[in-house]
Design an enzyme around this catalytic site. Structure first.
Site, PDB file in Angstrom:
ATOM      1  N   ARG A  87      -0.391  -9.178  13.579  1.00  0.00           N
ATOM      2  CA  ARG A  87      -1.114  -8.288  12.931  1.00  0.00           C
ATOM      3  C   ARG A  87      -2.016  -8.826  11.569  1.00  0.00           C
ATOM      4  O   ARG A  87      -3.077  -8.273  11.303  1.00  0.00           O
ATOM      5  CB  ARG A  87      -0.155  -7.146  12.316  1.00  0.00           C
ATOM      6  N   ARG A  92     -10.015   0.196   9.266  1.00  0.00           N
ATOM      7  CA  ARG A  92      -9.588  -1.251   9.827  1.00  0.00           C
ATOM      8  C   ARG A  92     -10.601  -2.197  10.225  1.00  0.00           C
ATOM      9  O   ARG A  92     -10.762  -3.302  10.523  1.00  0.00           O
ATOM     10  CB  ARG A  92      -8.536  -1.015  10.713  1.00  0.00           C
ATOM     11  N   ARG A  95      11.647  -5.025   4.995  1.00  0.00           N
ATOM     12  CA  ARG A  95      11.418  -3.738   4.511  1.00  0.00           C
ATOM     13  C   ARG A  95      12.169  -2.572   5.342  1.00  0.00           C
ATOM     14  O   ARG A  95      12.349  -2.628   6.396  1.00  0.00           O
ATOM     15  CB  ARG A  95       9.874  -3.389   4.426  1.00  0.00           C
ATOM     16  N   ARG A 114      10.825  -0.374  11.091  1.00  0.00           N
ATOM     17  CA  ARG A 114       9.821  -0.254  12.113  1.00  0.00           C
ATOM     18  C   ARG A 114      10.233  -1.303  13.135  1.00  0.00           C
ATOM     19  O   ARG A 114      10.273  -2.527  12.784  1.00  0.00           O
ATOM     20  CB  ARG A 114       8.684  -0.366  11.421  1.00  0.00           C
ATOM     21  N   LYS A 132       0.604  -1.079  -0.106  1.00  0.00           N
ATOM     22  CA  LYS A 132      -0.042  -0.067   0.100  1.00  0.00           C
ATOM     23  C   LYS A 132       0.864   1.177  -0.067  1.00  0.00           C
ATOM     24  O   LYS A 132       0.681   1.986  -0.654  1.00  0.00           O
ATOM     25  CB  LYS A 132      -0.887  -0.205   1.207  1.00  0.00           C
TER      26      LYS A 132
HETATM   27  P1  ADP Z   1       2.063  -1.836   3.390  1.00  0.00           P
HETATM   28  O1  ADP Z   1       2.158  -0.158   3.198  1.00  0.00           O
HETATM   29  O2  ADP Z   1       1.014  -2.522   2.406  1.00  0.00           O
HETATM   30  O3  ADP Z   1       2.375  -2.351   4.808  1.00  0.00           O
HETATM   31  P2  ADP Z   1       4.841  -1.626   1.748  1.00  0.00           P
HETATM   32  O4  ADP Z   1       4.453  -0.631   0.811  1.00  0.00           O
HETATM   33  O5  ADP Z   1       5.446  -1.021   2.955  1.00  0.00           O
HETATM   34  O6  ADP Z   1       3.402  -2.467   2.479  1.00  0.00           O
HETATM   35  O7  ADP Z   1       5.452  -3.079   1.290  1.00  0.00           O
HETATM   36  C1  ADP Z   1       6.013  -3.817   2.157  1.00  0.00           C
HETATM   37  C2  ADP Z   1       7.355  -4.176   1.457  1.00  0.00           C
HETATM   38  O8  ADP Z   1       7.378  -5.135   0.354  1.00  0.00           O
HETATM   39  C3  ADP Z   1       8.298  -3.020   0.899  1.00  0.00           C
HETATM   40  O9  ADP Z   1       9.750  -3.435   1.735  1.00  0.00           O
HETATM   41  C4  ADP Z   1       8.300  -2.989  -0.433  1.00  0.00           C
HETATM   42  O10 ADP Z   1       9.594  -2.561  -1.046  1.00  0.00           O
HETATM   43  C5  ADP Z   1       8.097  -4.257  -0.953  1.00  0.00           C
HETATM   44  N1  ADP Z   1       6.833  -4.504  -2.024  1.00  0.00           N
HETATM   45  C6  ADP Z   1       5.855  -3.784  -1.997  1.00  0.00           C
HETATM   46  N2  ADP Z   1       5.164  -4.051  -3.171  1.00  0.00           N
HETATM   47  C7  ADP Z   1       5.884  -5.198  -4.000  1.00  0.00           C
HETATM   48  C8  ADP Z   1       5.847  -5.997  -4.932  1.00  0.00           C
HETATM   49  N3  ADP Z   1       4.704  -5.720  -5.860  1.00  0.00           N
HETATM   50  N4  ADP Z   1       6.566  -6.987  -5.043  1.00  0.00           N
HETATM   51  C9  ADP Z   1       7.658  -6.911  -4.189  1.00  0.00           C
HETATM   52  N5  ADP Z   1       7.904  -6.436  -2.867  1.00  0.00           N
HETATM   53  C10 ADP Z   1       7.239  -5.294  -2.873  1.00  0.00           C
END
Ligand code: ADP
Ligand code: ZN
Length: 220
Positions: free
Chosen positions: A172, A88, A127, A161, A13
């Site tokens: 979660r 949520r 991440r 985080r 997201k």
């Molecule tokens: P959210 O906001 O839904 O918790 P994030 O945008 O932080 O998720 O994404 C979680 C992790 O996965 C990040 O480290 C991001 O770089 C990676 N990520 C996001 N989208 C993809 C995707 N389509 N394929 C592989 N990795 C992804």
């Protein structure tokens, strides 16, 4: 453009919201980030948020709604907003609709990003983000181009985080399945729910989101 990006933690997201924000000049409203910023600022909402988050509970709905309402009335949200991490619960979804209606607004669409649990845990455990500009990265899926230098702002400082551990993610995910997933039928009944495969690569997911926006949102 007024949309909700919906999905479990790690669905992508935040990654996608940043891209849409840049492309269309709308504002990404991550309620988690808003709360963490409030805690840092020490405001009244921040002190309450600190207490509630430390106890692992959810903030009172009324407080969240008030925080979002205040934010979307600011001038930088004139072109619209992307809610990321809210609602949520079904109650929050209802309260959000009431608030938007009061402001003469309504959601264009809710986009659900579907990703399976094994992948979610892998994504979240790897991440990290830039301490300077907030750009998101991943140890394996999206490393920085140069080691330890942010692609976007050149900063050399990064944060992870504290709750991004495999154990916390499992907890979660359970909250998501139990309390948050029931929001989906609510939006389905309103005929504004769209589902996309969040397992595709990042660019492909962006393309699919843009297609939905073209069909549903006023992009002028
Ligand atoms: P959210 O906001 O839904 O918790 P994030 O945008 O932080 O998720 O994404 C979680 C992790 O996965 C990040 O480290 C991001 O770089 C990676 N990520 C996001 N989208 C993809 C995707 N389509 N394929 C592989 N990795 C992804
Ligand atoms: Zn940066």
């Amino acid at each position: 453009m007024k949309l909700v990006l919906f999905g479990p933690p790690g669905a992508g997201k935040g990654t996608q919201a940043r891209r849409i924000q840049e492309e269309y000049g709308v504002v990404q409203l991550s309620t988690g980030d808003m709360l963490r910023a409030a805690v840092k600022s020490g405001s009244a909402i921040g002190q309450e948020a600190d207490r509630v988050m430390k106890a692992g509970q959810l903030m009172p709905d009324s407080m969240m709604i008030e925080m979002i309402a205040e934010r979307i009335l600011q001038p930088d949200c004139a072109k619209g907003f992307i809610l990321d991490g809210f609602p949520r619960t079904v109650k929050q979804a209802e309260a959000l609709d009431e608030m938007l209606e009061r402001l003469g607004k309504s959601l264009d669409c809710v986009i659900e990003m579907q990703v399976d649990d094994v992948e979610l845990i892998e994504r979240i455990s790897g991440r990290f983000s830039c301490a300077g500009c907030g750009a998101g990265y991943h140890d394996h899926f999206k490393p920085t181009r140069d080691i330890d230098i942010c692609d976007e702002c050149g900063s050399g400082e990064f944060t992870r985080r504290l709750d991004d551990t495999a154990e916390s993610v499992r907890a979660r995910l359970k909250v998501f399945r139990d309390q948050t997933a029931p929001v989906l039928p609510y939006y389905e009944a309103k005929k504004i729910l769209y589902r996309i495969d969040g397992m595709a690569d990042i660019d492909e997911v962006t393309r699919r989101i843009k297609n939905i926006l073209l069909a549903t949102a006023n992009l002028s």
